[in-house]
Design a protein around this motif. Structure first.
Motif, PDB file in Angstrom:
ATOM      1  N   GLY A 191       4.060   0.969  -2.251  1.00 11.77           N
ATOM      2  CA  GLY A 191       3.138   1.950  -1.649  1.00 11.77           C
ATOM      3  C   GLY A 191       2.693   1.622  -0.155  1.00 11.77           C
ATOM      4  O   GLY A 191       1.726   2.386   0.274  1.00 11.77           O
ATOM      5  N   GLN A 192       3.339   0.767   0.279  1.00  4.44           N
ATOM      6  CA  GLN A 192       3.170   0.525   1.596  1.00  4.44           C
ATOM      7  C   GLN A 192       3.584   1.837   2.474  1.00  4.44           C
ATOM      8  O   GLN A 192       2.891   1.936   3.677  1.00  4.44           O
ATOM      9  CB  GLN A 192       3.832  -0.671   2.477  1.00  4.44           C
ATOM     10  N   ASP A 193       4.476   2.610   2.132  1.00  7.68           N
ATOM     11  CA  ASP A 193       4.693   3.905   2.683  1.00  7.68           C
ATOM     12  C   ASP A 193       3.591   4.579   2.537  1.00  7.68           C
ATOM     13  O   ASP A 193       3.094   5.470   3.523  1.00  7.68           O
ATOM     14  CB  ASP A 193       6.214   4.327   2.332  1.00  7.68           C
ATOM     15  N   ARG A 194       3.100   4.990   1.426  1.00  7.46           N
ATOM     16  CA  ARG A 194       1.906   5.868   1.138  1.00  7.46           C
ATOM     17  C   ARG A 194       0.753   5.443   1.715  1.00  7.46           C
ATOM     18  O   ARG A 194      -0.014   6.253   2.451  1.00  7.46           O
ATOM     19  CB  ARG A 194       1.602   5.872  -0.427  1.00  7.46           C
ATOM     20  N   GLU A 195       0.421   4.083   2.058  1.00  6.18           N
ATOM     21  CA  GLU A 195      -0.801   3.550   2.767  1.00  6.18           C
ATOM     22  C   GLU A 195      -0.532   4.320   4.256  1.00  6.18           C
ATOM     23  O   GLU A 195      -1.593   4.540   4.888  1.00  6.18           O
ATOM     24  CB  GLU A 195      -0.914   2.276   2.628  1.00  6.18           C
ATOM     25  N   LEU A 196       0.585   4.044   4.744  1.00  4.46           N
ATOM     26  CA  LEU A 196       0.640   4.280   6.323  1.00  4.46           C
ATOM     27  C   LEU A 196       0.370   5.969   6.334  1.00  4.46           C
ATOM     28  O   LEU A 196      -0.328   6.420   7.291  1.00  4.46           O
ATOM     29  CB  LEU A 196       2.414   4.273   6.615  1.00  4.46           C
ATOM     30  N   GLY A 197       0.712   6.754   5.527  1.00  6.65           N
ATOM     31  CA  GLY A 197       0.541   8.164   5.413  1.00  6.65           C
ATOM     32  C   GLY A 197      -0.840   8.392   5.237  1.00  6.65           C
ATOM     33  O   GLY A 197      -1.259   9.318   5.809  1.00  6.65           O
ATOM     34  N   GLY A 217      -5.359  -2.431  -3.915  1.00  5.28           N
ATOM     35  CA  GLY A 217      -6.507  -2.729  -3.411  1.00  5.28           C
ATOM     36  C   GLY A 217      -6.763  -2.285  -1.957  1.00  5.28           C
ATOM     37  O   GLY A 217      -7.570  -1.799  -1.472  1.00  5.28           O
ATOM     38  N   ILE A 218      -5.567  -2.531  -1.204  1.00  5.73           N
ATOM     39  CA  ILE A 218      -5.562  -2.105   0.211  1.00  5.73           C
ATOM     40  C   ILE A 218      -5.679  -0.770   0.394  1.00  5.73           C
ATOM     41  O   ILE A 218      -6.177  -0.219   1.344  1.00  5.73           O
ATOM     42  CB  ILE A 218      -4.208  -2.913   0.993  1.00  5.73           C
ATOM     43  N   ARG A 219      -4.907  -0.029  -0.390  1.00  3.59           N
ATOM     44  CA  ARG A 219      -4.908   1.567  -0.329  1.00  3.59           C
ATOM     45  C   ARG A 219      -6.382   2.051  -0.713  1.00  3.59           C
ATOM     46  O   ARG A 219      -6.602   2.991  -0.116  1.00  3.59           O
ATOM     47  CB  ARG A 219      -3.781   2.322  -1.414  1.00  3.59           C
ATOM     48  N   LYS A 220      -7.080   1.491  -1.740  1.00  2.00           N
ATOM     49  CA  LYS A 220      -8.397   1.949  -2.092  1.00  2.00           C
ATOM     50  C   LYS A 220      -9.326   1.739  -0.770  1.00  2.00           C
ATOM     51  O   LYS A 220      -9.980   2.608  -0.457  1.00  2.00           O
ATOM     52  CB  LYS A 220      -8.931   0.992  -3.248  1.00  2.00           C
ATOM     53  N   ASP A 221      -9.164   0.623  -0.091  1.00  2.00           N
ATOM     54  CA  ASP A 221      -9.810   0.282   1.133  1.00  2.00           C
ATOM     55  C   ASP A 221      -9.650   1.493   2.233  1.00  2.00           C
ATOM     56  O   ASP A 221     -10.631   1.927   2.831  1.00  2.00           O
ATOM     57  CB  ASP A 221      -9.613  -1.062   1.592  1.00  2.00           C
ATOM     58  N   THR A 222      -8.288   1.723   2.235  1.00  2.00           N
ATOM     59  CA  THR A 222      -7.816   2.547   3.420  1.00  2.00           C
ATOM     60  C   THR A 222      -8.691   4.244   3.370  1.00  2.00           C
ATOM     61  O   THR A 222      -9.073   4.599   4.139  1.00  2.00           O
ATOM     62  CB  THR A 222      -6.514   2.765   3.388  1.00  2.00           C
ATOM     63  N   LYS A 223      -8.556   4.487   1.903  1.00  2.00           N
ATOM     64  CA  LYS A 223      -9.149   5.773   1.601  1.00  2.00           C
ATOM     65  C   LYS A 223     -10.593   5.717   1.583  1.00  2.00           C
ATOM     66  O   LYS A 223     -11.330   6.496   2.448  1.00  2.00           O
ATOM     67  CB  LYS A 223      -8.721   6.356   0.212  1.00  2.00           C
TER      68      LYS A 223
END
Length: 276
Positions: free
Chosen positions: A212-218, A257-263
Motif C-alpha cells: 500500500g505504499q503506492d496508495r498512500e502516495l496517492g 496504520g500510516i495510511r490511517k494517519d494520512t487520511k
C-alpha cells in the motif's frame, strides 16, 4: 544513434529486484511502443550483477535510453529506491510501473495523451498465470500476442469480465473506465503523474515496506488537491506471475496504520520521503 541531448517527454520508472527474465520481457514491451519520446529509469532495489548485465545488453538493443538507479540490498525498500528514481527522472511527467508488467504497444501513448495538469492517471493490469508468463517470447511481444484474448484463450485463459481490459477500445473502454467501481488510486504497477506533484508531497514514505505504499502516495496527492483519472481499461499491461516472499503481516499492519494517519490528518507531506 540515441540522442542524449533532447529531454524526453516522459520518464518511465520500472521497479525491479532480481527478476531478469521478467524484466527483459518488460523492456521488450517498451521497445514496441508507438510513442517513442521517453526514457526508462530502472528503480533497482539491490539486485545482483545479473540485472546490471541485462541492462547493459538491453541498452544496445532498444531505441530508448535506460537509466539504472541501484541501491544496496537492505530488504524490501521499494519506497526508498522509487524516491531515488523520481529524483533521477529527466522528464516533467512520470509513468510508474513494475518489472513484471509488460506494456501494450499503446501504453506510453495513452498516458501521454491523457495527462492533464492537476490530475494523476490510474491504470490497471491483467494478471497472467505462471505457465503463460513463462511461455511469452520476444516474438509474442513483438506481435502483441500476449494482449490478444484469442491467443490467451488458446493457452487456457478462462472467459471472465476482466478480459474486457484487453478487448475494450474506443467508446467501450471509456464507458468501462467510467462505470468501474474500482477507485482511481495510485497503483504502483500502472500510474502516472507530474514530477512536480510527486515532489510537492515529498514522494513515497520510506517507512513503508510491502503493502500500500503506492496508495498512500496517492492519498497525499488527493489531500494536496490533485484529482485522479481512471484509465484501467485504456492503459493496459499484463502482469507476470511471481511469488511474494516479502509480504509479511507486520509490514501490512504498519502500512495500514500510516495510511490511517494520512487520511485522518489529511497529510500532504511525509517527513520520510525524498527530502529528509
Amino acid at each position: 544513434m540515441k540522442d542524449t541531448v533532447e529531454i524526453p517527454k516522459i520518464s518511465v520508472i520500472v521497479s525491479t529486484y532480481n527478476a531478469e527474465e521478467w524484466l527483459q520481457k518488460v523492456l521488450w514491451g517498451f521497445n514496441q511502443q508507438t510513442f517513442k519520446n521517453f526514457e526508462v529509469v530502472i528503480a533497482d532495489d539491490g539486485s545482483r550483477d545479473a540485472t546490471k548485465e541485462l541492462l547493459e545488453q538491453m541498452s544496445k538493443e532498444v531505441f530508448y535510453p535506460i537509466v539504472h538507479v541501484w541501491q544496496e540490498d537492505d530488504g524490501f525498500q521499494k519506497s526508498r529506491i522509487l524516491n531515488k528514481a523520481v529524483s533521477s527522472c529527466a522528464a516533467e511527467y512520470i509513468i510508474m510501473t513494475d518489472g513484471d508488467c509488460i506494456p501494450r504497444e499503446d501504453f506510453v501513448q495513452v498516458h501521454y495523451i491523457n495527462k492533464e495538469e492537476g490530475y494523476f492517471i490510474s491504470g490497471g493490469y491483467y494478471m497472467l498465470p505462471m505457465n503463460i508468463s513463462k511461455l511469452i517470447t520476444l516474438e509474442d511481444i513483438q506481435k502483441q500476442n500476449c494482449f490478444n484474448i484469442n491467443w490467451l484463450k488458446e493457452k487456457g485463459i478462462p472467459q471472465t469480465f476482466k478480459n474486457n481490459k484487453l478487448t475494450a477500445n474506443g467508446l467501450i473502454s471509456k464507458l468501462l473506465n467510467w462505470i468501474t467501481p474500482t477507485n482511481a488510486s495510485w497503483n504502483g504497477h500502472n500510474s502516472s503523474g507530474w514530477k512536480k506533484d510527486i515532489l510537492n508531497v515529498n514522494g513515497f514514505d520510506e517507512r513503508m515496506q510491502y503493502g500500500g505504499q503506492d496508495r498512500e502516495l496517492g492519498e497525499r496527492l488527493f489531500n494536496f488537491g490533485v484529482k485522479s483519472k481512471q484509465l484501467r481499461y485504456s492503459a493496459v499491461c499484463v502482469h507476470l506471475d511471481h511469488k511474494r516472499g516479502y509480504k509479511t503481516p507486520e509490514s501490512i499492519a504498519k502500512n495500514v496504520g500510516i495510511r490511517k494517519d494520512t487520511k485522518r490528518e489529511k497529510r500532504v507531506w511525509t517527513f520520510y520521503g525524498i527530502t529528509k
